[in-house]
Design a protein around this motif. Structure first.
Motif, mmCIF file in Angstrom:
data_model
loop_
_atom_site.group_PDB
_atom_site.id
_atom_site.type_symbol
_atom_site.label_atom_id
_atom_site.label_comp_id
_atom_site.label_asym_id
_atom_site.label_seq_id
_atom_site.Cartn_x
_atom_site.Cartn_y
_atom_site.Cartn_z
ATOM 1 N N ILE A 64 0.842 -1.190 0.000
ATOM 2 C CA ILE A 64 0.000 0.000 0.000
ATOM 3 C C ILE A 64 0.876 1.237 0.000
ATOM 4 C CG2 ILE A 64 -1.937 1.163 1.137
ATOM 5 C CD1 ILE A 64 -2.426 -1.858 0.556
ATOM 6 N N GLU A 65 0.564 2.190 -0.888
ATOM 7 C CA GLU A 65 1.196 3.510 -0.793
ATOM 8 C C GLU A 65 0.096 4.566 -0.899
ATOM 9 O OE1 GLU A 65 4.755 6.296 -2.569
ATOM 10 O OE2 GLU A 65 5.030 4.172 -2.215
ATOM 11 N N PRO A 66 -0.184 5.308 0.172
ATOM 12 C CA PRO A 66 -1.207 6.351 0.110
ATOM 13 C C PRO A 66 -0.854 7.419 -0.915
ATOM 14 C CG PRO A 66 -0.621 5.848 2.379
ATOM 15 C CD PRO A 66 0.403 5.177 1.508
ATOM 16 N N ASN A 67 -1.879 7.992 -1.528
ATOM 17 C CA ASN A 67 -1.610 9.020 -2.537
ATOM 18 C C ASN A 67 -1.208 10.338 -1.893
ATOM 19 O OD1 ASN A 67 -4.421 9.250 -1.673
ATOM 20 N ND2 ASN A 67 -4.711 10.730 -3.311
ATOM 21 N N HIS A 79 -6.420 14.779 -8.325
ATOM 22 C CA HIS A 79 -5.938 13.760 -7.393
ATOM 23 C C HIS A 79 -5.910 12.378 -8.058
ATOM 24 C CE1 HIS A 79 -6.055 16.822 -4.350
ATOM 25 N NE2 HIS A 79 -7.340 17.023 -4.561
ATOM 26 N N LYS A 80 -6.873 12.130 -8.935
ATOM 27 C CA LYS A 80 -6.907 10.858 -9.656
ATOM 28 C C LYS A 80 -5.675 10.711 -10.550
ATOM 29 C CE LYS A 80 -10.836 9.664 -11.465
ATOM 30 N NZ LYS A 80 -11.999 9.612 -12.398
ATOM 31 N N LYS A 81 -5.353 11.748 -11.292
ATOM 32 C CA LYS A 81 -4.191 11.702 -12.178
ATOM 33 C C LYS A 81 -2.906 11.475 -11.384
ATOM 34 C CE LYS A 81 -1.620 14.241 -15.726
ATOM 35 N NZ LYS A 81 -0.314 13.952 -15.077
ATOM 36 N N SER A 82 -2.785 12.204 -10.266
ATOM 37 C CA SER A 82 -1.602 12.052 -9.422
ATOM 38 C C SER A 82 -1.501 10.634 -8.871
ATOM 39 C CB SER A 82 -1.654 13.064 -8.276
ATOM 40 O OG SER A 82 -0.572 12.883 -7.389
ATOM 41 N N ALA A 83 -2.633 10.075 -8.450
ATOM 42 C CA ALA A 83 -2.631 8.721 -7.883
ATOM 43 C C ALA A 83 -2.281 7.679 -8.944
ATOM 44 C CB ALA A 83 -3.990 8.415 -7.260
ATOM 45 N N ILE A 84 -2.770 7.865 -10.170
ATOM 46 C CA ILE A 84 -2.438 6.947 -11.255
ATOM 47 C C ILE A 84 -0.949 7.017 -11.571
ATOM 48 C CG2 ILE A 84 -2.748 6.503 -13.726
ATOM 49 C CD1 ILE A 84 -5.709 7.271 -13.344
ATOM 50 N N ASP A 85 -0.406 8.238 -11.595
ATOM 51 C CA ASP A 85 1.040 8.392 -11.806
ATOM 52 C C ASP A 85 1.822 7.675 -10.709
ATOM 53 O OD1 ASP A 85 0.671 9.855 -14.092
ATOM 54 O OD2 ASP A 85 1.028 11.807 -13.155
ATOM 55 N N SER A 90 5.682 6.824 -10.563
ATOM 56 C CA SER A 90 6.425 7.850 -9.810
ATOM 57 C C SER A 90 6.379 7.642 -8.300
ATOM 58 C CB SER A 90 5.866 9.243 -10.148
ATOM 59 O OG SER A 90 4.508 9.342 -9.743
ATOM 60 N N SER A 91 6.725 6.445 -7.852
ATOM 61 C CA SER A 91 6.701 6.221 -6.404
ATOM 62 C C SER A 91 7.640 5.099 -6.019
ATOM 63 C CB SER A 91 5.279 5.868 -5.943
ATOM 64 O OG SER A 91 4.924 4.569 -6.403
ATOM 65 N N VAL A 92 8.026 5.112 -4.767
ATOM 66 C CA VAL A 92 8.782 3.993 -4.224
ATOM 67 C C VAL A 92 7.920 2.736 -4.282
ATOM 68 C CG1 VAL A 92 9.915 3.065 -2.163
ATOM 69 C CG2 VAL A 92 10.137 5.496 -2.717
ATOM 70 N N PRO A 107 -4.893 4.503 -2.762
ATOM 71 C CA PRO A 107 -6.196 5.147 -2.625
ATOM 72 C C PRO A 107 -6.222 6.468 -3.387
ATOM 73 C CG PRO A 107 -4.888 5.534 -0.669
ATOM 74 C CD PRO A 107 -4.081 4.599 -1.532
ATOM 75 N N VAL A 108 -7.403 6.900 -3.778
ATOM 76 C CA VAL A 108 -7.562 8.207 -4.426
ATOM 77 C C VAL A 108 -8.283 9.123 -3.439
ATOM 78 C CG1 VAL A 108 -8.350 9.459 -6.469
ATOM 79 C CG2 VAL A 108 -7.700 7.048 -6.660
ATOM 80 N N PHE A 109 -7.577 9.501 -2.382
ATOM 81 C CA PHE A 109 -8.146 10.395 -1.393
ATOM 82 C C PHE A 109 -8.026 11.835 -1.884
ATOM 83 C CE2 PHE A 109 -6.846 7.090 1.969
ATOM 84 C CZ PHE A 109 -8.110 6.516 1.964
#
Length: 326
Positions: A64-67, A79-85, A90-92, A107-109
């Motif tokens: 799990i990696e929170p957005n 927020h959706k675009k950022s979470a998809i990225d 673009s994340s550990v 999650p897309v919080f």
């Protein structure tokens, strides 16, 4: 554009499957977008990234990696675009999922500009006290998403452990740190970095000053209707890392901490990021909590390939450990 049903297809990069599709998705990276399901306990959407070659019929671990959008916006599309990225590149968390061949949940919080003090992506005090369904108890919403994702994965013969891995950097690192205090029993291992040097402390007081959530645990039972479980928390396997040049300091901003919280932290834990991180280490060790603490020279508010590889090795060792948890 409005999407109907539980999932939509991202045609341009990933193979995405519906929950009733029996196609061989393991040959390609896959992305599933799950819409909010209030009846199941989550009022926000979430994303599942499944890297190619994820093993079937073999127990693995969901990560799990929170957005963390990095800014406020009243547009959920931002927020959706950022979470998809985050889920795809673009994340550990994506790096770990890809290297270890395990699924990743993001999650897309939302983080609303209309309520700038509601720092959802860091799970701050305002969020815990919030009553509006969209933002209420995001920790419990995330748990509901995890339960839903496990059923979905199981239907695809992807068997995941009861406990999860968690990863986070910057605000999402802070989210994971706080979530782990509230729900240590959910987590097999976690890795966090870039969290302003400020960890939640397993203390009721420091220098005779009361530490309420999210600085400490003085009002923990009042907020979460259960006592803080130090024994369970101390058993968590944690990899906690900071760059020695990291000066990104959310502590000094009102959306992350109230004025009174800022004063407590600055005067009792540390005004500057790295010395604050060292003080938090000292407190953890005195309380019998012993994460792997790592510091990286010549690194600011970012991660490097060296850091990502070390984090991957940390999770890999646990994933393939033959130790049976009782």
């Amino acid at each position: 554009m409005r999407f109907f049903g539980t999932v939509f297809l991202l045609f341009f990069v990933y193979t995405v499957f519906s929950q009733n599709d029996d196609s061989d998705f393991i040959e390609k990276d896959s992305l599933i977008y799950i819409k909010q399901q209030p009846s199941k306990g989550f009022y926000n959407d979430y994303i599942l990234f499944i890297p190619k070659e994820t093993p079937l019929n073999k127990k693995i671990v969901l990560i799990i990696e929170p957005n963390n959008t990095g800014k406020t916006s009243d547009s959920i599309e931002v927020h959706k675009k950022s979470a998809i990225d985050l889920a795809t590149k673009s994340s550990v968390g994506n790096n770990i999922a890809t290297l270890l061949k395990i699924p990743l949940l993001v999650p897309v919080f939302p983080r609303p500009a209309a309520q700038p003090m509601l720092y959802t992506h860091a799970l701050d005090r305002d969020v815990i006290l919030e009553e509006e369904a969209t933002y209420k108890r995001l920790d419990l919403q995330l748990i509901a998403m995890i339960k839903d994702a496990k059923k979905l994965l199981n239907n695809k013969n992807i068997v995941v452990d009861e406990k999860v891995f968690m990863s986070g950097f910057s605000a999402s690192g802070t989210f994971v740190n706080r979530f782990s205090f509230i729900h240590p029993e959910m987590i097999k291992a976690l890795a966090i970095g870039g969290f302003n040097g400020e960890l939640m402390l397993p203390l009721n007081k420091i220098n005779a000053i009361t530490l309420n959530y999210p600085i400490g645990i003085s009002d923990f039972e009042k907020l979460f209707t259960k006592p803080f479980n130090l024994h369970s928390y101390a058993k968590l396997q944690q990899f906690v890392y900071m760059g020695k040049l990291d000066e990104n300091d959310a502590v000094q901003f009102d959306d992350a901490y109230s004025k009174s919280e800022q004063k407590i932290i600055n005067e009792n834990i540390g005004y500057n990021v790295y010395p604050r991180y060292l003080k938090c280490q000292e407190v953890y060790k005195k309380q019998g909590v012993n994460p792997i603490f790592k510091s990286y020279d010549d690194v600011g508010h970012w991660t490097t390939s060296e850091m990502n590889l070390e984090i991957a090795k940390f999770f890999f060792k646990i994933l393939h450990s033959e130790i049976i948890e009782k």
